[in-house]
Design an enzyme around this catalytic site. Structure first.
Site, PDB file in Angstrom:
ATOM      1  N   ALA A 172       0.824  -1.221   0.000  1.00 54.47           N
ATOM      2  CA  ALA A 172       0.000   0.000   0.000  1.00 54.47           C
ATOM      3  C   ALA A 172       0.858   1.271   0.000  1.00 54.47           C
ATOM      4  CB  ALA A 172      -0.913  -0.020   1.222  1.00 54.47           C
ATOM      5  N   PRO A 173       0.282   2.386  -0.442  1.00 52.01           N
ATOM      6  CA  PRO A 173       0.999   3.671  -0.459  1.00 52.01           C
ATOM      7  C   PRO A 173       0.728   4.479   0.815  1.00 52.01           C
ATOM      8  CG  PRO A 173      -1.074   3.940  -1.591  1.00 52.01           C
ATOM      9  CD  PRO A 173      -1.074   2.529  -1.024  1.00 52.01           C
ATOM     10  N   TRP A 174       1.252   5.703   0.855  1.00 52.07           N
ATOM     11  CA  TRP A 174       1.143   6.496   2.086  1.00 52.07           C
ATOM     12  C   TRP A 174       0.059   7.556   2.035  1.00 52.07           C
ATOM     13  CZ3 TRP A 174       1.886  11.099  -0.093  1.00 52.07           C
ATOM     14  CH2 TRP A 174       2.884  11.263  -1.055  1.00 52.07           C
TER      15      TRP A 174
ATOM     16  N   LYS B 205       1.694  -5.315   3.322  1.00 51.85           N
ATOM     17  CA  LYS B 205       2.775  -4.400   3.733  1.00 51.85           C
ATOM     18  C   LYS B 205       2.310  -2.960   3.547  1.00 51.85           C
ATOM     19  CE  LYS B 205       6.290  -2.551   1.519  1.00 51.85           C
ATOM     20  NZ  LYS B 205       6.317  -1.222   2.133  1.00 51.85           N
ATOM     21  N   PRO B 206       2.190  -2.203   4.642  1.00 49.85           N
ATOM     22  CA  PRO B 206       1.883  -0.784   4.484  1.00 49.85           C
ATOM     23  C   PRO B 206       3.123  -0.046   3.980  1.00 49.85           C
ATOM     24  CG  PRO B 206       2.313  -1.281   6.795  1.00 49.85           C
ATOM     25  CD  PRO B 206       2.405  -2.588   6.051  1.00 49.85           C
TER      26      PRO B 206
ATOM     27  N   GLU C 276       6.287   2.203   4.262  1.00 47.90           N
ATOM     28  CA  GLU C 276       7.209   2.390   5.390  1.00 47.90           C
ATOM     29  C   GLU C 276       6.974   3.737   6.084  1.00 47.90           C
ATOM     30  OE1 GLU C 276       7.775   1.911   2.195  1.00 47.90           O
ATOM     31  OE2 GLU C 276       9.796   2.528   1.592  1.00 47.90           O
TER      32      GLU C 276
ATOM     33  N   SER D  45       3.545   4.400  -7.138  1.00 45.63           N
ATOM     34  CA  SER D  45       3.970   5.169  -8.310  1.00 45.63           C
ATOM     35  C   SER D  45       4.184   4.238  -9.511  1.00 45.63           C
ATOM     36  CB  SER D  45       5.262   5.902  -7.993  1.00 45.63           C
ATOM     37  OG  SER D  45       6.248   4.943  -7.683  1.00 45.63           O
TER      38      SER D  45
ATOM     39  N   THR E 269       7.354   2.153  -9.174  1.00 45.16           N
ATOM     40  CA  THR E 269       7.163   0.978  -8.317  1.00 45.16           C
ATOM     41  C   THR E 269       6.386  -0.095  -9.068  1.00 45.16           C
ATOM     42  OG1 THR E 269       7.235   2.306  -6.319  1.00 45.16           O
ATOM     43  CG2 THR E 269       6.095   0.195  -6.155  1.00 45.16           C
TER      44      THR E 269
ATOM     45  N   GLU F 114      -2.446  -0.287  -9.198  1.00 45.73           N
ATOM     46  CA  GLU F 114      -3.122   1.010  -9.150  1.00 45.73           C
ATOM     47  C   GLU F 114      -2.017   2.051  -9.030  1.00 45.73           C
ATOM     48  OE1 GLU F 114      -6.114   1.718  -9.619  1.00 45.73           O
ATOM     49  OE2 GLU F 114      -7.325  -0.016  -9.085  1.00 45.73           O
TER      50      GLU F 114
ATOM     51  N   CYS G  13      -4.120  10.370  -6.363  1.00 44.64           N
ATOM     52  CA  CYS G  13      -3.935   9.979  -7.764  1.00 44.64           C
ATOM     53  C   CYS G  13      -5.078  10.492  -8.650  1.00 44.64           C
ATOM     54  CB  CYS G  13      -3.816   8.466  -7.859  1.00 44.64           C
ATOM     55  SG  CYS G  13      -5.109   7.648  -6.933  1.00 44.64           S
TER      56      CYS G  13
ATOM     57  N   GLU H 282       2.813  13.804 -13.052  1.00 46.28           N
ATOM     58  CA  GLU H 282       2.118  13.796 -11.768  1.00 46.28           C
ATOM     59  C   GLU H 282       2.988  14.511 -10.729  1.00 46.28           C
ATOM     60  OE1 GLU H 282       1.936  10.081  -9.432  1.00 46.28           O
ATOM     61  OE2 GLU H 282      -0.206  10.435  -9.217  1.00 46.28           O
TER      62      GLU H 282
HETATM   63  P1  NAD Z   1       5.501   4.327  -3.863  1.00 44.30           P
HETATM   64  O1  NAD Z   1       5.476   3.757  -5.212  1.00 44.30           O
HETATM   65  O2  NAD Z   1       6.713   5.025  -3.408  1.00 44.30           O
HETATM   66  O3  NAD Z   1       5.230   3.205  -2.746  1.00 44.30           O
HETATM   67  C1  NAD Z   1       4.047   2.428  -2.745  1.00 44.30           C
HETATM   68  C2  NAD Z   1       4.326   1.150  -1.996  1.00 44.30           C
HETATM   69  O4  NAD Z   1       5.193   0.350  -2.786  1.00 44.30           O
HETATM   70  C3  NAD Z   1       5.027   1.339  -0.645  1.00 44.30           C
HETATM   71  O5  NAD Z   1       4.517   0.420   0.289  1.00 44.30           O
HETATM   72  C4  NAD Z   1       6.467   1.013  -0.976  1.00 44.30           C
HETATM   73  O6  NAD Z   1       7.181   0.544   0.141  1.00 44.30           O
HETATM   74  C5  NAD Z   1       6.310  -0.072  -2.020  1.00 44.30           C
HETATM   75  N1  NAD Z   1       7.435  -0.264  -2.932  1.00 44.30           N
HETATM   76  C6  NAD Z   1       8.325   0.656  -3.369  1.00 44.30           C
HETATM   77  N2  NAD Z   1       9.219   0.076  -4.198  1.00 44.30           N
HETATM   78  C7  NAD Z   1       8.875  -1.229  -4.295  1.00 44.30           C
HETATM   79  C8  NAD Z   1       9.411  -2.348  -5.017  1.00 44.30           C
HETATM   80  N3  NAD Z   1      10.494  -2.241  -5.785  1.00 44.30           N
HETATM   81  N4  NAD Z   1       8.785  -3.540  -4.902  1.00 44.30           N
HETATM   82  C9  NAD Z   1       7.683  -3.675  -4.128  1.00 44.30           C
HETATM   83  N5  NAD Z   1       7.165  -2.657  -3.406  1.00 44.30           N
HETATM   84  C10 NAD Z   1       7.738  -1.454  -3.501  1.00 44.30           C
HETATM   85  O7  NAD Z   1       4.191   5.205  -3.793  1.00 44.30           O
HETATM   86  P2  NAD Z   1       3.810   6.235  -2.664  1.00 44.30           P
HETATM   87  O8  NAD Z   1       4.790   7.336  -2.826  1.00 44.30           O
HETATM   88  O9  NAD Z   1       3.641   5.535  -1.378  1.00 44.30           O
HETATM   89  O10 NAD Z   1       2.353   6.718  -3.168  1.00 44.30           O
HETATM   90  C11 NAD Z   1       2.211   7.680  -4.129  1.00 44.30           C
HETATM   91  C12 NAD Z   1       1.916   7.072  -5.478  1.00 44.30           C
HETATM   92  O11 NAD Z   1       0.805   6.176  -5.380  1.00 44.30           O
HETATM   93  C13 NAD Z   1       1.492   8.108  -6.490  1.00 44.30           C
HETATM   94  O12 NAD Z   1       2.096   7.880  -7.729  1.00 44.30           O
HETATM   95  C14 NAD Z   1      -0.022   7.915  -6.585  1.00 44.30           C
HETATM   96  O13 NAD Z   1      -0.593   8.372  -7.775  1.00 44.30           O
HETATM   97  C15 NAD Z   1      -0.158   6.461  -6.393  1.00 44.30           C
HETATM   98  N6  NAD Z   1      -1.509   6.128  -5.919  1.00 44.30           N
HETATM   99  C16 NAD Z   1      -2.368   5.544  -6.807  1.00 44.30           C
HETATM  100  C17 NAD Z   1      -3.660   5.218  -6.426  1.00 44.30           C
HETATM  101  C18 NAD Z   1      -4.613   4.569  -7.392  1.00 44.30           C
HETATM  102  O14 NAD Z   1      -5.700   4.166  -6.973  1.00 44.30           O
HETATM  103  N7  NAD Z   1      -4.266   4.445  -8.654  1.00 44.30           N
HETATM  104  C19 NAD Z   1      -4.083   5.478  -5.123  1.00 44.30           C
HETATM  105  C20 NAD Z   1      -3.176   6.070  -4.237  1.00 44.30           C
HETATM  106  C21 NAD Z   1      -1.882   6.379  -4.663  1.00 44.30           C
END
Ligand code: NAD
Length: 469
Positions: free
Chosen positions: A149-151, A175-176, A178, A228, A231, A249, A283, A373
């Site tokens: 999940a994201p933050w 996994k939430p 970090e 993102s 990711t 997503e 997003c 974005e």
């Molecule tokens: P992020 O990609 O940095 O992290 C998301 C999750 O992925 C975190 O738990 C992180 O620890 C994990 N992660 C990072 N690298 C990884 C890897 N190599 N393998 C597996 N897991 C990994 O995203 P964020 O900064 O937490 O959230 C912001 C992003 O999320 C934005 O781009 C936003 O648009 C997107 N988002 C999309 C939606 C949707 O419904 N489409 C909803 C909310 C957020």
């Protein structure tokens, strides 16, 4: 806040993470919140083993029995709503009232929806498609699902993932982010009480280590990530290890198309709300406005006043200094572009990780601030003069998550919506979600649906059963 429990949940046991600690600090004032120990690789493996052990028993339960468990969990989240709202607010800097009024009720409703929805899943007709043989379709759970999940909406994105996966009969290793693990960890004891051991495991850790390990794990059958695009790409690569199913997503850059017959005050009010909600860390944020030339000057004037009137306490700070630097970088580069005008905001605020609500006007299609974005409180406004041009501009984007159209002409609205490549198009409204309606994208916004029966189905595999009669 005292007594923040930062332990993880493996096989119904609440234990401390054995790897390095992540320090969480307040986005509001940079003060220390908590130290969260990350899970070790061995602990993640134990969680995956537990989920595999728990799978046959959970899958075997009737839909009604699984629904009962999910209803109990929804009730518990509702009972603990004040505490969860406070924790999320401290961790993310979100205004407490928004958590209490918007997110907690939605989270509870998502669990209740999927508890009921799983009992209503329907298949296609069964029958004799070959003479002497009866065929039927089953929808079975996939197995163990790794969920990441994201933050930006930590517990709500957790609910979007966990509820359909469990309702469909899968078991989960969750996994939430970090940056924002506190609310799901605060529920560890409740999960332990309510779910059979191993059905829902929660591990903490960095994406590059623990997230990657989950996505690569050969005893996990599906990985679902919200995050993102970068990711998402990495998760896709990791998932090739055992040809996992993937559910992605990812990012967004929502176009908002305002025709010259729209209700201007309503439009302005909605952009003020949904362009800046959660400090734009959304997003689906209403961040890319296209305005017809006949009303352009009026909209810009009214929107400028509206954005200047936003109280930053109502939208909250950005999650981290790093995220604020990313947002600031976009705006500073925009300041160097001669045709762009920053008519509101444009600066960091000297408090926590706050950034001024920012409005950039006279933006053009190729500008970085129109294409990328930003994930912060920044909205752009671009002028258009005809329908084909604005449809082309709106679709000229690597993302395809949310969009909206503002006009009193319903035929025009339908015509334009039929040509947009976005998972959702809101007409004369914005940011309205219903548990029954799907959320998910086109293009680099990823694929797979959250919410709705489609979200539930994504966590199942269609099977054909044939019997010789
Ligand atoms: P992020 O990609 O940095 O992290 C998301 C999750 O992925 C975190 O738990 C992180 O620890 C994990 N992660 C990072 N690298 C990884 C890897 N190599 N393998 C597996 N897991 C990994 O995203 P964020 O900064 O937490 O959230 C912001 C992003 O999320 C934005 O781009 C936003 O648009 C997107 N988002 C999309 C939606 C949707 O419904 N489409 C909803 C909310 C957020």
């Amino acid at each position: 806040m005292e007594n923040i429990d930062t332990r993880i949940l493996i096989n119904g046991n609440i234990v401390s993470g054995e790897a390095e600690k992540t320090i969480l600090s307040s986005p509001e004032n940079n003060a220390f919140i908590a130290e969260v120990p990350c899970a070790s690789i061995d602990q993640v493996d134990a969680a995956v083993d537990a989920a595999n052990m728990a799978f046959p028993g959970w899958k075997k339960k009737s839909f009604a029995d699984r629904a009962d468990v999910l209803f109990k969990f929804a009730d518990r989240i509702e009972e603990k709503g004040d505490l969860l709202a406070k924790l999320e607010s401290i961790n993310c800097g979100k205004p407490l009232q928004r958590m209490l009024e918007d997110e907690i009720p939605a989270i509870v409703d998502h669990f209740r929806f999927f508890a009921g929805a799983s009992r209503c899943m329907s298949g296609s007709a069964s029958g004799e498609y070959l003479e002497g043989f009866t065929s039927m379709i089953r929808r079975d759970p996939v197995g163990v699902v790794g969920q990441i999940a994201p933050w930006n909406y930590p517990l709500m994105m957790g609910a979007w993932k966990i509820a359909p996966a469990l309702a469909a009969g899968n078991t989960v290793v969750f996994k939430p982010s970090e940056c924002t693990p506190l609310t799901i960890l605060a529920l560890a004891n409740d999960i332990k009480e309510i779910f059979p051991p191993g059905v829902l495991n929660v591990v903490t850790g960095k994406g590059s280590v623990i997230g990657k390990h989950i996505a690569e794990h050969d005893k996990i059958q599906m990985v679902s990530v919200t995050g993102s695009v970068g990711t998402g790409k990495q998760v896709l690569q990791s998932a090739t290890s055992n040809i996992k199913r993937t559910h992605l997503e990812l990012g967004g850059k929502a176009p908002v198309i305002a025709f010259d017959d729209c209700d201007i005050p309503d439009l302005v009010e909605n952009i003020k709300l949904w362009g800046y909600y959660n400090a734009g860390q959304d997003c689906t944020a209403a961040c890319r406005l296209y305005v017809h030339e006949n009303i352009y000057d009026e909209v810009v004037e009214k929107l400028t006043d509206a954005v200047k009137s936003i109280d930053v306490n109502d939208i909250g700070p950005l999650i981290s200094n790093e995220q604020r630097e990313i947002v600031s970088g976009f705006v500073e580069r925009a300041k160097e572009v001669p045709h762009l005008k920053i008519v509101a905001g444009g600066n960091k605020i000297d408090r926590g990780f706050f950034y001024e609500p920012t409005l950039i006007v006279d933006a053009r299609q190729d500008d970085e601030v129109v294409q990328e974005e930003i994930f912060g409180p920044v909205v752009t406004v671009t002028r258009f003069n005809d329908m084909d041009q604005v449809i082309e501009g709106a679709n000229d984007c690597k993302y395809g998550l949310a969009s909206s159209i503002w006009t009193k002409d319903i035929q025009k609205a339908h015509k334009v919506s039929s040509m947009l490549q976005y998972g959702v198009t809101w007409i004369n409204t914005y940011f309205m979600y219903a548990s029954e309606m799907p959320h998910g994208g086109f293009k680099m916004s990823g694929y797979g649906k959250d919410l709705s029966m489609y979200g539930l189905e994504d966590y199942t595999v269609v099977r054909h059963i044939m019997v010789k009669i």
